[in-house]
Design an enzyme around this catalytic site. Structure first.
Site, mmCIF file in Angstrom:
data_model
loop_
_atom_site.group_PDB
_atom_site.id
_atom_site.type_symbol
_atom_site.label_atom_id
_atom_site.label_comp_id
_atom_site.label_asym_id
_atom_site.label_seq_id
_atom_site.Cartn_x
_atom_site.Cartn_y
_atom_site.Cartn_z
ATOM 1 N N ASP A 14 4.647 -2.810 11.962
ATOM 2 C CA ASP A 14 4.820 -2.399 12.572
ATOM 3 C C ASP A 14 6.373 -1.688 11.647
ATOM 4 O O ASP A 14 6.631 -2.220 11.668
ATOM 5 C CB ASP A 14 4.637 -2.122 13.907
ATOM 6 C CG ASP A 14 4.932 0.197 14.252
ATOM 7 O OD1 ASP A 14 4.470 0.499 13.683
ATOM 8 O OD2 ASP A 14 5.458 0.260 15.770
ATOM 9 N N HIS A 31 4.829 0.994 2.881
ATOM 10 C CA HIS A 31 4.010 0.212 3.331
ATOM 11 C C HIS A 31 4.717 -0.800 1.695
ATOM 12 O O HIS A 31 4.250 -2.047 2.367
ATOM 13 C CB HIS A 31 2.671 0.878 2.618
ATOM 14 C CG HIS A 31 2.356 1.644 4.077
ATOM 15 N ND1 HIS A 31 2.929 1.547 5.318
ATOM 16 C CD2 HIS A 31 2.902 3.115 4.254
ATOM 17 C CE1 HIS A 31 2.836 2.442 6.388
ATOM 18 N NE2 HIS A 31 2.096 3.727 5.580
ATOM 19 N N THR A 60 -8.540 1.050 13.280
ATOM 20 C CA THR A 60 -9.778 2.508 13.132
ATOM 21 C C THR A 60 -8.829 3.574 13.364
ATOM 22 O O THR A 60 -9.804 4.383 12.520
ATOM 23 C CB THR A 60 -10.346 1.555 14.386
ATOM 24 O OG1 THR A 60 -9.788 2.033 15.682
ATOM 25 C CG2 THR A 60 -11.135 0.668 14.001
ATOM 26 N N LEU A 125 -4.413 -22.973 5.486
ATOM 27 C CA LEU A 125 -3.298 -22.361 5.978
ATOM 28 C C LEU A 125 -4.775 -20.775 6.274
ATOM 29 O O LEU A 125 -5.220 -20.843 5.242
ATOM 30 C CB LEU A 125 -2.179 -21.118 5.875
ATOM 31 C CG LEU A 125 -1.687 -19.500 6.441
ATOM 32 C CD1 LEU A 125 -1.708 -19.940 7.697
ATOM 33 C CD2 LEU A 125 -0.694 -18.857 5.736
HETATM 34 C C1 FPP Z 1 2.580 -0.127 10.220
HETATM 35 O O1 FPP Z 1 3.718 0.860 9.964
HETATM 36 C C2 FPP Z 1 2.200 -0.452 8.739
HETATM 37 C C3 FPP Z 1 0.439 0.160 8.249
HETATM 38 C C4 FPP Z 1 -0.039 0.470 9.642
HETATM 39 C C5 FPP Z 1 0.441 -0.521 7.861
HETATM 40 C C6 FPP Z 1 0.591 -1.937 7.416
HETATM 41 C C7 FPP Z 1 0.418 -2.507 5.661
HETATM 42 C C8 FPP Z 1 0.830 -2.554 4.595
HETATM 43 C C9 FPP Z 1 2.717 -3.979 5.456
HETATM 44 C C10 FPP Z 1 0.905 -3.223 3.301
HETATM 45 C C11 FPP Z 1 -0.562 -4.394 3.281
HETATM 46 C C12 FPP Z 1 -1.064 -5.911 4.024
HETATM 47 C C13 FPP Z 1 -1.330 -6.464 3.876
HETATM 48 C C14 FPP Z 1 -2.380 -7.182 4.339
HETATM 49 C C15 FPP Z 1 -1.411 -6.687 2.297
HETATM 50 P P1 FPP Z 1 3.999 2.324 9.985
HETATM 51 O O2 FPP Z 1 3.576 2.902 8.409
HETATM 52 O O3 FPP Z 1 3.281 2.987 11.689
HETATM 53 O O4 FPP Z 1 6.003 2.565 10.696
HETATM 54 P P2 FPP Z 1 5.733 4.126 11.539
HETATM 55 O O5 FPP Z 1 5.314 3.618 12.409
HETATM 56 O O6 FPP Z 1 7.037 3.808 11.362
HETATM 57 O O7 FPP Z 1 5.036 5.203 10.956
#
Ligand code: FPP
Length: 242
Positions: A14, A31, A60, A125
């Site tokens: 997160d 991201h 989801t 892994l």
């Molecule tokens: C949460 O941060 C993160 C996500 C919803 C996306 C997670 C994805 C990645 C780390 C990229 C790729 C993953 C893989 C497995 C290749 P947020 O956007 O909710 O952050 P915020 O709460 O600060 O808005």
């Protein structure tokens, strides 16, 4: 003496958006940095004794985000699979995806299946990537399949126990996580592995995912080893016989 580290770990990655906004960058930049961290943490796992790593990549509920952000995340998943497939295969990583695949674009579904097939023989892994994953959705899908199998006479309703339910979940092939880590300081579990994490320890860390390092990961795993997991039992120190 080093503490006994957990073998099965799950992470709620997160804080990508906040990391970017605090730097005056578009959320997508967070991201992108998040993908770098995924690469680093996955590579660190074997040396840290982690056998199964489950990452929450897209929930989801994440479809509610702006169309541009969803499209950018899907693009990053495509890039990750394309760029990392060979390294994952060569480095002994078995990749599995959990979550409902149907709503994902066909090409992504094909890439996911291809990566799973290509890495299926690996044993160093297991990397479970939760993509369009929701814990309640997973349980509802499992219940639907169990009901269908019962109607077909393939499942005896009276024989259903916890192991049966586990075997119908997306995670059937993997052990439950001993530890769930969430970055960015939020104190929620957000529909992530509600069945599987029933007895897990939790570590909530203030750093946003793009700032989470392999070193910090190792420190948290060491701290976990000093925690006592009782699974509802009592220990000798509490007057029990264990
Ligand atoms: C949460 O941060 C993160 C996500 C919803 C996306 C997670 C994805 C990645 C780390 C990229 C790729 C993953 C893989 C497995 C290749 P947020 O956007 O909710 O952050 P915020 O709460 O600060 O808005």
């Amino acid at each position: 003496m080093p503490a006994k580290r957990p073998s099965n770990v799950a992470i709620i990655m997160d804080g990508n958006g906040r990391w970017a906004v605090r730097r005056g960058l578009p959320r997508v930049a967070g991201h992108k940095k998040g993908v770098d961290r995924v690469r680093e943490i996955v590579r660190a796992c074997p040396d840290l004794g982690v056998k199964t790593l489950t990452l929450y990549a897209f929930s989801t509920e994440n479809w509610k985000r702006p169309v541009f952000e969803v499209a950018s995340l899907m693009r990053l998943f495509r890039i990750y699979i394309r760029m990392e497939a060979a390294a994952l295969e060569q480095n002994g990583v078995c990749v599995r995806f959990i979550g409902e695949r149907g709503p994902l674009d066909d090409d992504i579904q094909r890439m996911m299946a291809g990566l799973e097939a290509r890495t299926a023989h690996n044993t160093l892994l297991t990397l479970q990537v939760a993509l369009n994953y929701g814990g309640r959705d997973e349980i509802a899908r499992a219940a639907k399949r169990m009901a269908r199998d019962a109607a077909l006479g393939k499942l005896d309703p009276d024989a259903v126990d916890e192991a049966t339910v586990s075997s119908y979940l997306d995670t059937a092939a993997c052990a439950d996580p001993e530890l769930v880590i969430r970055t960015s300081g939020e104190l929620r579990t957000s529909n992530f592995l509600p069945w599987q994490a029933a007895y897990s320890e939790y570590a909530f860390v203030p750093e946003c995912w793009p700032d989470f390092t392999a070193q910090q990961f190792g420190e948290i795993l060491d701290q976990f080893g000093t925690r006592e997991r009782r699974f509802g039992d009592v220990t000798a120190a509490q007057g029990g016989t264990a």
